[in-house]
Every structure is written in structure tokens, then in C-alpha cells.
Design an enzyme around this catalytic site. Structure first.
Site, PDB file in Angstrom:
ATOM      1  NE  ARG A  43      -2.156  -0.302   3.396  1.00  0.00           N
ATOM      2  CZ  ARG A  43      -2.531  -0.391   4.655  1.00  0.00           C
ATOM      3  NH1 ARG A  43      -3.739  -0.093   5.002  1.00  0.00           N
ATOM      4  NH2 ARG A  43      -1.692  -0.805   5.589  1.00  0.00           N
ATOM      5  CB  ALA A  67      -1.962 -13.414   3.401  1.00  0.00           C
ATOM      6  NE  ARG A  68      -6.580 -14.182   8.686  1.00  0.00           N
ATOM      7  CZ  ARG A  68      -5.528 -14.536   9.423  1.00  0.00           C
ATOM      8  NH1 ARG A  68      -4.571 -15.269   8.920  1.00  0.00           N
ATOM      9  NH2 ARG A  68      -5.469 -14.170  10.691  1.00  0.00           N
ATOM     10  CD  GLU A  76      -8.271 -20.914   6.565  1.00  0.00           C
ATOM     11  OE1 GLU A  76      -8.218 -20.890   7.811  1.00  0.00           O
ATOM     12  OE2 GLU A  76      -7.500 -20.301   5.834  1.00  0.00           O
ATOM     13  CG  HIS A 131      -4.653 -20.767   9.028  1.00  0.00           C
ATOM     14  ND1 HIS A 131      -5.695 -19.913   8.782  1.00  0.00           N
ATOM     15  CD2 HIS A 131      -3.679 -19.982   9.557  1.00  0.00           C
ATOM     16  CE1 HIS A 131      -5.374 -18.679   9.147  1.00  0.00           C
ATOM     17  NE2 HIS A 131      -4.144 -18.701   9.628  1.00  0.00           N
TER      18      HIS A 131
END
Ligand code: DGY
Length: 327
Positions: A182, A242-243, A272, A290
Site C-alpha cells: 500500500r 496470508a488469508r 476454512e 493454516h
């Protein structure tokens, strides 16, 4: 007449190291779940109704609807660095302190990103499946040919602490590092990480390994979808520590099926613990449940930090009222 005053009640939503929980028992009455399970919002509200605080896993949801039913709640300590399970604005509005566990898991998670990069390129899990299935008939020159890691371009999307720790490891593999974030890092950090800032399109087009280390927010949802996958090299690998929601799983499955990229290493998924059957059927993807931060030492450090955060947030212990890791 009893003079006993009742102690604040705390809920621990998933099993946690018992010796670390003893520190909570000094101050609070605690209710600890004995097995891992996914909680619905209704169940969360019911569990939190009479609690002053909670230690939660990163999949345990708390939003305005839950908060409306939990009048005594004063603090939530997330046992992880990600906090997309929490509606931070709603918590702030209700005066509930939320904390997470940054800093203690960066190196372990960076190690795991490299484990996935190496395993994916060199087909380690596929090779083990092959061997265990009794398919190994003897040495073959053409067996399980993979991609190289050494010397390739490492692209990192999301250059926070974990992204930086991933970048620092690249020197040993003589890999040029490019990143997109970012906001651009300061020069000293770029030099330390030996990383070059590039635009998003350039990152996608140049990376041989594209590693995702972004937080999950409304802005990063599906940051990697069909268009992004189409602009990657055909022999590139995608790694997600990450996610899940950062990647559009359906688009990734299509790209992997059609071999539009060489492979993927995934530790996180959109729904998940459900992993799509189409994903499970593919050989060019390494799948793990994870476990990015799951070394014993790191998980203990995370638990310990969450406990310290909660004790302080509920006004007890040496940092009473000053929890170190407010989100
Ligand atoms: C985190 O800290 O966000 C991890 O994903 C939990 O293991």
C-alpha cells in the site's frame, strides 16, 4: 453473610497451553473450551454474554450483533496477528478494547512461506504421495521434474513485518526481490530487505514466486483473481500464507487446472476448514491447514502475549490499563 466478591469472568474459545492460562486464573474465573470448533455468531454471543473478556482464535467472529448481546464485555485478546474476525469499529464504539499478537510470529511464518515455496516448486508433497503409494519403481531421470528456486525473482505482495522477514531470507538463494505494498517502505528498510518497490502490474508480471503477505480487509478481498492470475508468468508459483479471502479460490482452481501458472502453495483458504474438492484433486498445489505460525515456541509466545494483553486490558497485572498490543 458472605464477603466474597465475584471475579470477572473470561472465556477462552479454544484450547490453549494450560500452564500459560494459569496466569489468567490468578485474576479471573475462566472458562476454557476443551476442543477446537468453529463458533457461529449466535454461539459467540451466548458464550460472551456473562464475560468481561475473552481470548479468541482468528476465526471466531465478533461483530455489532454479538456486541449488542454482551453487556459486560470489556476486552478481547485475539490469539493471532490477523483480526479480520473482529469488527474493530463496532468494538471501539462499544468501548471494548481489542488486542492482537504482532511481532512474535513473523520469523516463523516467513520460514513457512519458504517451506511452501520449496515444496511447491520441487513437488515435495506430490513426491511423497507417489512414494507412499508404492509407485516408485526405481531411479528415473525424468521423475517429478520441478522448478528451480535459486536465482528466481521473488515477488512479495504485502510488505509488513512478515513480508520483510520473507524478503531477508532471499539473499541465500541469490533471488532478486521485488515488492508491492500500500505504501512504499523507507529506504533503510528497502536496503535491509534488498527489495525493490514496483507497481502491482509489474509485480504480477515479473515474479517467479508471488508470495502473498497481505492482511485481509475489504480492500484486499480477491486481490488475486482471474485477471491477476492471467497476468502472471506461466511458469510462476503463487504462495499464500496470508488469508484465504485474498485469493479468489475458484479463479485459482481454474488457472491451476489449465496450467496457466505452474503451481500454488496454500496455507489458507476462503472457507476454512473447507477446501474445495476440485482443489484437493489437483497435483500442482501444496495444501496445508493454516499452520504458518505453528511452531511450538511461536504458538506459546502468541498464547502468552494474548494472556498478557487480556490481563492488562482488564485492568490487572503490571501493565494494568495499558495493554501492549491494542489494535
Ligand atoms: C495469525 O496470527 O493471524 C495467524 O494466521 C494465526 O495463526
Amino acid at each position: 453473610m458472605s464477603t466474597q466478591t465475584s471475579r470477572p469472568r473470561v472465556w477462552v474459545s479454544r484450547p490453549l497451553f494450560d500452564d500459560i492460562l494459569d496466569r489468567l486464573r490468578e485474576y479471573f474465573d475462566i472458562e476454557v473450551e476443551e476442543r477446537d470448533r468453529d463458533w457461529t455468531r449466535e454461539q459467540m454471543a451466548q458464550k460472551l454474554r456473562d464475560k468481561a473478556g475473552a481470548i479468541l482464535g482468528v476465526a471466531d467472529p465478533v461483530d455489532a450483533g454479538v456486541i449488542a448481546q454482551t453487556p459486560l464485555l470489556r476486552a478481547i485478546a485475539n490469539r493471532g496477528v490477523g483480526y479480520n474476525n473482529l469488527d474493530i469499529a463496532a468494538l471501539k464504539k462499544a468501548g471494548i478494547v481489542a488486542t492482537n499478537t504482532p511481532g512474535v510470529l513473523d520469523e516463523t511464518t516467513a520460514d513457512f512461506a519458504w517451506a511452501l515455496m520449496l515444496a511447491t516448486a520441487r513437488r515435495v508433497t506430490e513426491a511423497e504421495r507417489f512414494l507412499r503409494a508404492g509407485q516408485w519403481q526405481g531411479m528415473s531421470f525424468h521423475i517429478l521434474l520441478g522448478g528451480d528456486v535459486y536465482g528466481k525473482t521473488l515477488g512479495i505482495f504485502g510488505m509488513g513485518r512478515i513480508g520483510q522477514a520473507i524478503a531477508r531470507r532471499a539473499a541465500g538463494f541469490r533471488m532478486p526481490v521485488i515488492y508491492h505494498n500500500r505504501s512504499r517502505l523507507d529506504v533503510a528498510t528497502e536496503v535491509d530487505c534488498k527489495a525493490e518497490y514496483v507497481g502491482r502490474e509489474e509485480l504480477l508480471a515479473r515474479a517467479d514466486f508471488l508470495v502473498l503477505a497481505l492482511p485481509m480487509t475489504a480492500q484486499t478481498r480477491h486481490a488475486i483473481g482471474a485477471a491477476e492470475l492471467a497476468s502472471m508468468k506461466r511458469d510462476a508459483y503463487l504462495i499464500n500464507i496470508a488469508r484465504g479471502g485474498v485469493v479468489d479460490d475458484a479463479a485459482l482452481i481454474a488457472a491451476l487446472k489449465e496450467k496457466r501458472i505452474a503451481g500454488a502453495g496454500l496455507d489458507v483458504f476462503e472457507r476454512e476448514p473447507i477446501v474445495p474438492a476440485d482443489m484437493l484433486a489437483l497435483d500442482n498445489v501444496v495444501l496445508t491447514p493454516h499452520i504458518g505460525s505453528a511452531s511450538l515456541a511461536t504458538r506459546r509466545a502468541m498464547a502468552s502475549l494474548a494472556v498478557d494483553n487480556l490481563i492488562a486490558a482488564l485492568g490487572c497485572g503490571p501493565n494494568a490499563g495499558r495493554p501492549p498490543n491494542i489494535i
